[in-house]
Structure formats: structure tokens, C-alpha cells
Design a protein around this motif. Structure first.
Motif, mmCIF file in Angstrom:
data_model
loop_
_atom_site.group_PDB
_atom_site.id
_atom_site.type_symbol
_atom_site.label_atom_id
_atom_site.label_comp_id
_atom_site.label_asym_id
_atom_site.label_seq_id
_atom_site.Cartn_x
_atom_site.Cartn_y
_atom_site.Cartn_z
ATOM 1 N N THR A 65 0.821 -1.214 0.000
ATOM 2 C CA THR A 65 0.000 0.000 0.000
ATOM 3 C C THR A 65 0.849 1.256 0.000
ATOM 4 O O THR A 65 1.965 1.283 0.533
ATOM 5 C CB THR A 65 -0.934 0.012 1.236
ATOM 6 O OG1 THR A 65 -1.796 1.152 1.136
ATOM 7 C CG2 THR A 65 -0.139 0.102 2.530
ATOM 8 N N THR A 72 -5.383 1.437 5.241
ATOM 9 C CA THR A 72 -5.506 0.214 4.439
ATOM 10 C C THR A 72 -6.106 -0.921 5.262
ATOM 11 O O THR A 72 -6.921 -1.706 4.773
ATOM 12 C CB THR A 72 -4.127 -0.195 3.904
ATOM 13 O OG1 THR A 72 -3.569 0.889 3.146
ATOM 14 C CG2 THR A 72 -4.232 -1.409 2.999
ATOM 15 N N ASP A 75 -9.798 -0.584 5.381
ATOM 16 C CA ASP A 75 -10.416 -1.010 4.120
ATOM 17 C C ASP A 75 -10.493 -2.528 4.041
ATOM 18 O O ASP A 75 -11.504 -3.103 3.602
ATOM 19 C CB ASP A 75 -9.609 -0.463 2.939
ATOM 20 C CG ASP A 75 -9.675 1.052 2.835
ATOM 21 O OD1 ASP A 75 -10.624 1.632 3.405
ATOM 22 O OD2 ASP A 75 -8.791 1.641 2.202
#
Length: 235
Positions: A65, A72, A75
Motif C-alpha cells: 500500500t 488500508t 479497508d
């Protein structure tokens, strides 16, 4: 509780995940802690995490990422929850279609055979895709490592070249200062020698002048003596 694990799906230890994803073992543990902090679910054997392929993909997503790890991780947790909720809806829908199944055992057997073949084909395709993804991830990891090695090599080469240039510059500076000092010493020596020659020349001139004066005085004295003698005879 996780219920997205397929029958006979392979599980991985922390060490195997590190080798599979190209991540250091301490980093695997660190990423696992970050994911759990935001609600990610791992299979557990006591306090030990057990990883499956979807978990490895989440760890690789953290590794690659460009965003902050926490963002992240959030997510990925959201994606896992959506996946698990989707499986719940599928499981609830199955009983609703049960009444529509054929009552004939032969038809039911054919349907089950068809579904079994489709499931086997799907699993084989998934295995091939998983293998291709694994190979691709390994290739990407190697390329990243090669890029790191090349960058390090270029950086080291540039650093060595800069050091050589600095060394040559220092050597040239030292040589220039040495030559300059030598020229100063030569100039000082020549000036001193020239001054000595001038001093010698002055001494020579003075000595010659003294000699000329004494010579004139010596010549003048006899003339005075002869002049007195001639004056006597004249009287």
C-alpha cells in the motif's frame, strides 16, 4: 466467527506466510496485530494465528500500500465483513430454494452430479488462479528486490564516485599548495641571491673608488715635490 473457509483449504503458519508473501516474520505479526485492531478475524489455535490464502492477500495489500497502514487495514476489514455478510445471505437463501428441487431421485442425482462437476472445475480453476497469483506475487517480490538491489548498487556507485572525486580534488589541492610553496621558496632564494650580488657589486664599486682615490693621491704627491725643487733653481 469466520465461515468463509473452503473444505480442504490449505492453512499457513506465520513462517510460511513470510516465505509466501516475501515479508519478514516480525512484519507478518505486526500486520496481523494492525488488522485485528480494527476487527479483522483470523482463525486461531489458542493465541497462534492460522492464515489462509485470503489472509495472505490482505497482508500483501498492507505490504504494497501507498496509504497509511491504518487506513488500508480499515479497508481490508470492511472488505472482509462484506465478504462474510455475502456468505451469510447465500446460506440463508439455500433453504428457500429447497422446495423447488425435483422429487425424482434420478433427476436429483443428475443435478448433484452436475453441481459436483461444476464445483470441481471451479475449484481447479481457482487453484490454477491461486497458483498463477502466487507466481505473479513471487515475480513482483523478486522484481522489487532486484529494484532495491539496483538502487542500492547505483547509490553505492555514486557514493564511491563522489568519494573518488573528493579524494582527487584533495590530492590536486595538496599538489597545487606544494608547487606554490616550492615556487615561493625559489622566488625567495632568487631574491636573496640577487640581493647578495647587488651587495657584492656595491662592495666592488666602493673598493674600486677607494683604489682610484689612493692612486690619484699617490700621483699628486710627486708632482708637488718636483714643483718645489724647480722653484729653488729658478731663484
Amino acid at each position: 466467527m469466520r465461515h468463509d473457509i473452503q473444505p480442504n483449504e490449505r492453512s499457513f503458519s506465520t513462517k510460511e506466510v513470510a516465505e509466501e508473501a516475501g515479508i519478514a516474520t516480525p512484519t507478518v505479526r505486526k500486520y496481523g496485530q494492525i488488522l485485528e485492531r480494527y476487527g479483522y478475524e483470523f482463525l486461531k489455535d489458542g493465541d497462534r494465528r492460522i492464515f489462509v490464502q485470503s489472509d495472505i492477500e490482505s497482508l500483501i495489500a498492507l505490504r504494497d500500500t501507498d496509504k497509511p497502514l491504518d487506513d488500508t487495514a480499515k479497508d481490508l476489514v470492511y472488505q472482509q465483513k462484506e465478504r462474510l455478510e455475502g456468505l451469510n445471505e447465500t446460506e440463508i437463501a439455500i433453504p428457500d430454494t429447497y422446495d423447488n428441487l425435483p422429487r425424482d431421485p434420478n433427476q436429483l442425482k443428475e443435478i448433484l452430479m452436475f453441481l459436483s462437476n461444476e464445483l470441481a472445475a471451479t475449484r481447479e480453476m481457482n487453484a490454477q488462479l491461486t497458483n498463477s497469483m502466487s507466481q505473479l506475487k513471487i515475480t513482483v517480490a523478486r522484481l522489487q528486490q532486484d529494484h532495491h538491489v539496483i538502487s542500492s548498487t547505483i547509490g553505492n556507485s555514486a557514493q564511491k564516485t563522489h568519494a573518488k572525486i573528493e579524494k582527487l580534488t584533495e590530492q590536486q589541492k595538496a599538489q597545487y599548495e606544494t608547487l606554490l610553496q616550492q615556487e615561493k621558496e625559489k622566488s625567495h632564494f632568487l631574491q636573496k641571491k640577487l640581493q647578495n650580488m647587488r651587495d657584492e657589486q656595491r662592495k666592488e664599486w666602493r673598493s674600486q673608488n677607494d683604489f682610484n682615490k689612493r692612486l690619484e693621491e699617490a700621483i699628486q704627491k710627486p708632482k708637488e715635490k718636483w714643483g718645489r725643487l724647480f722653484s729653488i733653481f729658478r731663484k
